[in-house]
Motif scaffolding. Structure first.
Motif, PDB file in Angstrom:
ATOM      1  N   PRO A 203       1.115  -5.923 -11.428  1.00 22.99           N
ATOM      2  CA  PRO A 203      -0.113  -5.971 -10.622  1.00 22.99           C
ATOM      3  C   PRO A 203      -0.116  -4.926  -9.520  1.00 22.99           C
ATOM      4  CG  PRO A 203       1.346  -7.762 -10.016  1.00 22.99           C
ATOM      5  CD  PRO A 203       1.971  -7.104 -11.218  1.00 22.99           C
ATOM      6  N   LYS A 204      -1.293  -4.529  -9.101  1.00 23.18           N
ATOM      7  CA  LYS A 204      -1.447  -3.517  -8.060  1.00 23.18           C
ATOM      8  C   LYS A 204      -1.968  -4.154  -6.782  1.00 23.18           C
ATOM      9  CE  LYS A 204      -2.589  -0.076 -11.587  1.00 23.18           C
ATOM     10  NZ  LYS A 204      -1.297   0.572 -11.539  1.00 23.18           N
ATOM     11  N   GLU A 205      -1.683  -3.515  -5.663  1.00 23.50           N
ATOM     12  CA  GLU A 205      -2.134  -4.009  -4.366  1.00 23.50           C
ATOM     13  C   GLU A 205      -3.650  -4.112  -4.299  1.00 23.50           C
ATOM     14  OE1 GLU A 205      -2.866  -4.820  -0.303  1.00 23.50           O
ATOM     15  OE2 GLU A 205      -1.252  -5.328  -1.700  1.00 23.50           O
ATOM     16  N   THR A 206      -4.359  -3.183  -4.967  1.00 24.01           N
ATOM     17  CA  THR A 206      -5.825  -3.180  -4.920  1.00 24.01           C
ATOM     18  C   THR A 206      -6.422  -4.449  -5.522  1.00 24.01           C
ATOM     19  OG1 THR A 206      -5.772  -1.885  -6.968  1.00 24.01           O
ATOM     20  CG2 THR A 206      -6.101  -0.685  -4.906  1.00 24.01           C
TER      21      THR A 206
ATOM     22  N   ASN B 203      -3.884  10.927  -6.111  1.00 23.05           N
ATOM     23  CA  ASN B 203      -2.865  11.885  -5.700  1.00 23.05           C
ATOM     24  C   ASN B 203      -1.869  11.242  -4.761  1.00 23.05           C
ATOM     25  OD1 ASN B 203      -3.989  13.966  -7.183  1.00 23.05           O
ATOM     26  ND2 ASN B 203      -5.325  14.635  -5.498  1.00 23.05           N
ATOM     27  N   GLU B 204      -2.379  10.388  -3.886  1.00 17.75           N
ATOM     28  CA  GLU B 204      -1.494   9.722  -2.932  1.00 17.75           C
ATOM     29  C   GLU B 204      -0.463   8.873  -3.654  1.00 17.75           C
ATOM     30  OE1 GLU B 204      -1.680   6.486   0.724  1.00 17.75           O
ATOM     31  OE2 GLU B 204      -3.512   7.253  -0.203  1.00 17.75           O
ATOM     32  N   ALA B 205      -0.893   8.178  -4.700  1.00 19.33           N
ATOM     33  CA  ALA B 205       0.029   7.344  -5.470  1.00 19.33           C
ATOM     34  C   ALA B 205       1.073   8.198  -6.170  1.00 19.33           C
ATOM     35  CB  ALA B 205      -0.744   6.512  -6.481  1.00 19.33           C
ATOM     36  N   ASN B 206       0.658   9.334  -6.717  1.00 18.05           N
ATOM     37  CA  ASN B 206       1.598  10.221  -7.400  1.00 18.05           C
ATOM     38  C   ASN B 206       2.636  10.775  -6.444  1.00 18.05           C
ATOM     39  OD1 ASN B 206       0.432   9.938  -9.955  1.00 18.05           O
ATOM     40  ND2 ASN B 206      -1.112  11.506  -9.527  1.00 18.05           N
ATOM     41  N   GLU B 207       2.166  11.099  -5.219  1.00 17.32           N
ATOM     42  CA  GLU B 207       3.110  11.583  -4.219  1.00 17.32           C
ATOM     43  C   GLU B 207       4.125  10.489  -3.883  1.00 17.32           C
ATOM     44  OE1 GLU B 207       0.781  12.841  -0.947  1.00 17.32           O
ATOM     45  OE2 GLU B 207      -0.127  14.541  -2.001  1.00 17.32           O
ATOM     46  N   ALA B 208       3.634   9.268  -3.831  1.00 15.74           N
ATOM     47  CA  ALA B 208       4.537   8.154  -3.546  1.00 15.74           C
ATOM     48  C   ALA B 208       5.578   8.009  -4.640  1.00 15.74           C
ATOM     49  CB  ALA B 208       3.741   6.855  -3.401  1.00 15.74           C
ATOM     50  N   ASN B 209       5.167   8.240  -5.899  1.00 15.15           N
ATOM     51  CA  ASN B 209       6.110   8.162  -7.014  1.00 15.15           C
ATOM     52  C   ASN B 209       7.207   9.204  -6.882  1.00 15.15           C
ATOM     53  OD1 ASN B 209       5.036   6.008  -8.370  1.00 15.15           O
ATOM     54  ND2 ASN B 209       3.611   7.250  -9.563  1.00 15.15           N
ATOM     55  N   GLU B 210       6.817  10.405  -6.437  1.00 11.21           N
ATOM     56  CA  GLU B 210       7.808  11.467  -6.269  1.00 11.21           C
ATOM     57  C   GLU B 210       8.847  11.063  -5.245  1.00 11.21           C
ATOM     58  OE1 GLU B 210       5.700  14.984  -5.310  1.00 11.21           O
ATOM     59  OE2 GLU B 210       4.595  15.056  -7.205  1.00 11.21           O
ATOM     60  N   THR B 211       8.382  10.383  -4.179  1.00  8.70           N
ATOM     61  CA  THR B 211       9.311   9.907  -3.162  1.00  8.70           C
ATOM     62  C   THR B 211      10.228   8.842  -3.734  1.00  8.70           C
ATOM     63  OG1 THR B 211       7.669  10.327  -1.460  1.00  8.70           O
ATOM     64  CG2 THR B 211       9.479   8.863  -0.874  1.00  8.70           C
ATOM     65  N   ASN B 212       9.640   7.927  -4.544  1.00  6.83           N
ATOM     66  CA  ASN B 212      10.411   6.825  -5.104  1.00  6.83           C
ATOM     67  C   ASN B 212      11.490   7.294  -6.065  1.00  6.83           C
ATOM     68  OD1 ASN B 212       9.177   4.774  -3.738  1.00  6.83           O
ATOM     69  ND2 ASN B 212       7.562   4.510  -5.260  1.00  6.83           N
TER      70      ASN B 212
ATOM     71  N   GLN C  21       0.828  -1.209   0.000  1.00  9.13           N
ATOM     72  CA  GLN C  21       0.000   0.000   0.000  1.00  9.13           C
ATOM     73  C   GLN C  21       0.863   1.259   0.000  1.00  9.13           C
ATOM     74  OE1 GLN C  21      -2.287  -0.741   3.501  1.00  9.13           O
ATOM     75  NE2 GLN C  21      -3.564  -2.296   2.522  1.00  9.13           N
ATOM     76  N   LYS C  22       1.986   1.210   0.702  1.00 11.27           N
ATOM     77  CA  LYS C  22       2.898   2.363   0.761  1.00 11.27           C
ATOM     78  C   LYS C  22       3.816   2.430  -0.451  1.00 11.27           C
ATOM     79  CE  LYS C  22       1.385   3.931   4.621  1.00 11.27           C
ATOM     80  NZ  LYS C  22       0.639   5.201   4.670  1.00 11.27           N
ATOM     81  N   ARG C  23       3.654   1.454  -1.362  1.00 12.45           N
ATOM     82  CA  ARG C  23       4.388   1.437  -2.629  1.00 12.45           C
ATOM     83  C   ARG C  23       5.907   1.424  -2.419  1.00 12.45           C
ATOM     84  NH1 ARG C  23       0.947   3.019  -6.764  1.00 12.45           N
ATOM     85  NH2 ARG C  23       2.562   4.062  -7.955  1.00 12.45           N
TER      86      ARG C  23
END
Length: 321
Positions: free
Chosen positions: A307-310, A165-174, A148-150
């Motif tokens: 695949p995605k967590e969802t 948006n949460e996923a996009n923010e996670a991408n920026e962190t990654n 979930q935290k990618r």
């Protein structure tokens, strides 16, 4: 329900929890009546699903209740797991499941931004717990949390569908992560080792691994894909795991063959109906069911490669369940 192969009902489904609760509530009432007949009143019993906590002031009372409960369970073809049954005098520590207690000790689950070294340490901690408490529900939850935290996502991944948006923010962190390929292979190896002790985590671990694989060279991706495929043969619930493995490999390697009949329908290799239709007298309906047309080929062609967590945790947004 498992063609005579196992004793019990499948785990993980809310419907199965409901069925289990109907049976165990009946057992609760029988136990209560039996204890009244034995004039045992000084006790408290807390049950969560099939997990019992029995509190008494005297050890001998506790032993009588456990004996009575065991006798009632046997009438339903159930029995207490001797390896998980403990008696102790520390009311606080004995009230907490051992795997959850270790979670508190190891401080797993509160991490948000992790690098590969911290993630490796956390996974090794989980591996250690999984060997002590095989198939623990905690292991499944913490691995879902990591997905979930990618934590595993490719740094330069391209979104195949609209992300939140949460996923996009996670991408920026990654994007700030630089992961050595040897470290990635080590993470995959640890995840595979966790699955050996926790077959119920197979689908979730598949999501983790197939989000890590794109960081490797093509030959190493195939190497690890083959290893996952081979390890599957020695695990329980092979049919269920084959379905998830096929999902993960569908756009990666279509040469793999599967024994599960539903997988064969996806691969267009199953010619007969996978359902037991012998009781249906309407020939038109039977003919329709025999075609195995329940696979949506258009949606199948659109599924993302990674695949995605969802997909494996579809009720994640429904905290009240």
């Amino acid at each position: 329900m498992q063609n005579g192969q196992t004793n019990g009902i499948p785990q993980g489904s809310i419907l199965m929890d409901f069925i289990a609760e109907i049976i165990l509530t009946r057992i609760d009432k029988l136990l209560w009546r039996k204890l009244i007949c034995q004039k045992i009143t000084e006790y408290r019993i807390i049950r969560y699903r099939d997990d019992y906590r029995i509190f008494t002031n005297e050890k001998v009372t506790n032993e009588k209740i456990i004996k009575t409960l065991s006798e009632i369970l046997m009438r339903f073809n159930f029995k207490l797991n001797a390896n998980k049954t403990e008696v102790g005098e520390d009311i606080i520590l004995m009230s907490i499941k051992k795997d959850k207690l270790d979670n508190i000790i190891y401080h797993i689950g509160s991490e948000k931004d992790v690098d590969v070294y911290k993630l490796k340490r956390l996974l090794l901690d989980i591996l250690n717990i999984s060997k002590t408490y095989p198939n623990s529900g905690f292991i499944l939850k913490i691995l879902q949390h990591f997905n979930q935290k990618r934590f595993y996502h490719e740094t330069n991944e391209t979104n195949e569908t609209n992300e939140t948006n949460e996923a996009n923010e996670a991408n920026e962190t990654n994007e700030t992560k630089n992961w050595d390929k040897n470290e990635i292979e080590l993470l995959i190896t640890i995840l595979l080792d966790i699955v050996i002790n926790n077959p119920r985590c197979f689908a979730v671990v598949c999501v983790s691994i197939f989000n890590l694989l794109p960081r490797l060279e093509n030959d190493r991706q195939k190497y690890f894909s083959d290893i996952i495929y081979k390890k599957l043969s020695g695990m329980n619930n092979v049919g269920y795991n084959e379905i998830w493995l096929q999902r993960c490999l569908y756009k990666v390697d279509k040469t793999k063959t599967y024994q599960d009949r539903m997988c064969k329908v996806v691969d267009l290799k199953e010619k007969e109906s996978i359902f037991n239709n012998h009781f249906i007298s309407d020939n038109k309906l039977k003919s329709l069911l025999n075609k195995n047309n329940f696979v949506d080929r258009e949606k199948l062609s659109e599924i993302p490669k990674i695949p995605k967590e969802t997909e494996v945790n579809i009720f994640d947004d429904y905290n009240y369940i």
